[in-house]
Design a protein around this motif. Structure first.
Motif, short mmCIF file in Angstrom:
data_model
loop_
_atom_site.label_atom_id
_atom_site.label_comp_id
_atom_site.label_asym_id
_atom_site.label_seq_id
_atom_site.Cartn_x
_atom_site.Cartn_y
_atom_site.Cartn_z
N GLU A 8 -9.35 -2.27 -0.82
CA GLU A 8 -8.33 -1.35 -1.17
C GLU A 8 -8.24 0.02 -0.27
O GLU A 8 -9.28 0.66 0.25
N TYR A 24 -5.88 6.62 2.85
CA TYR A 24 -5.39 5.32 3.53
C TYR A 24 -6.74 4.64 4.38
O TYR A 24 -6.44 4.10 5.46
N ASN A 80 -5.57 1.12 -7.16
CA ASN A 80 -4.43 2.00 -6.29
C ASN A 80 -3.64 1.02 -6.01
O ASN A 80 -3.73 -0.46 -5.86
N ARG A 81 -2.08 1.25 -6.15
CA ARG A 81 -0.80 0.54 -5.65
C ARG A 81 -0.79 -0.97 -6.45
O ARG A 81 -0.15 -1.74 -5.94
N ARG A 82 -1.34 -0.97 -7.58
CA ARG A 82 -0.78 -2.12 -8.46
C ARG A 82 -0.46 -1.98 -9.87
O ARG A 82 -1.06 -1.10 -10.51
N ARG A 105 2.62 2.56 -10.78
CA ARG A 105 1.37 2.30 -10.25
C ARG A 105 0.89 3.51 -9.44
O ARG A 105 1.43 4.63 -9.42
N ASP A 139 -1.68 6.11 -6.67
CA ASP A 139 -1.68 6.23 -5.15
C ASP A 139 -2.87 7.08 -4.97
O ASP A 139 -3.03 7.75 -3.91
#
Length: 168
Positions: free
Chosen positions: A79, A84, A128-130, A158, A160
């Motif tokens: 992930e 990032y 994250n991001r789900r 979601r 971040d």
């Protein structure tokens, strides 16, 4: 490995179990650094997963209804963190999906809803991001070998950030 058993009168029970493997991509491991930062992690380990699902399907005439419960345990889930940069996490995703489909003549309508709990096992935070909730509806019309259709999808909130208890 999967098995389905017809109970008769349009009712079927299904169960499956499987494993998965996903190697980190070249970019995950070695993406070149830029003046804005490095977005790689050469220490990433491959993902390994164990998946289980059990479900039922009921079919009568032009209608089909499916209910499926699932559990996906992911060791070294890859992930992106808040910066990032890919990292490994222990993840557990469990939930259910309900689907209704109606197929009559040249038309097909489908609706689906999934509720899942995508968690970082170590912190208990949502991955994250789900999203936890996903829904879709589609409509398709066929003319022989040709078809035209559309689909609407929506997803819940979601996050971040890795510490997602206070922000998204």
């Amino acid at each position: 490995l999967g098995y389905g058993f017809n109970l008769g009168h349009g009712l079927r029970l299904n169960a499956s179990a499987g494993t998965g493997f996903k190697a980190p991509t070249f970019n995950d491991l070695y993406y070149p650094c830029s003046p804005w930062g490095c977005y790689n992690n050469p220490n990433l380990q491959p993902e390994k997963s164990h998946n289980f699902e059990i479900g039922t399907r009921y079919r009568q005439g032009a209608d089909t209804v499916r209910l499926v419960a699932f559990r996906n345990s992911i060791h070294n889930d890859i992930e992106l963190d808040a910066n990032y940069v890919p990292q490994n996490y222990e993840a557990l995703i469990k939930g259910f999906t309900a689907t209704w489909e109606h197929a009559a003549e040249d038309w097909r309508w489908t609706t689906s809803y999934t509720h899942q709990d995508p968690k970082d096992v170590d912190t208990g935070d949502q991955l994250n991001r789900r999203a936890k909730n996903l829904a879709s509806a589609s409509l398709e019309r066929r003319w022989g070998a040709w078809g035209l259709g559309g689909e609407f999808k929506t997803e819940g909130e979601r996050y971040d950030r890795m510490s997602n208890k206070d922000s998204n």
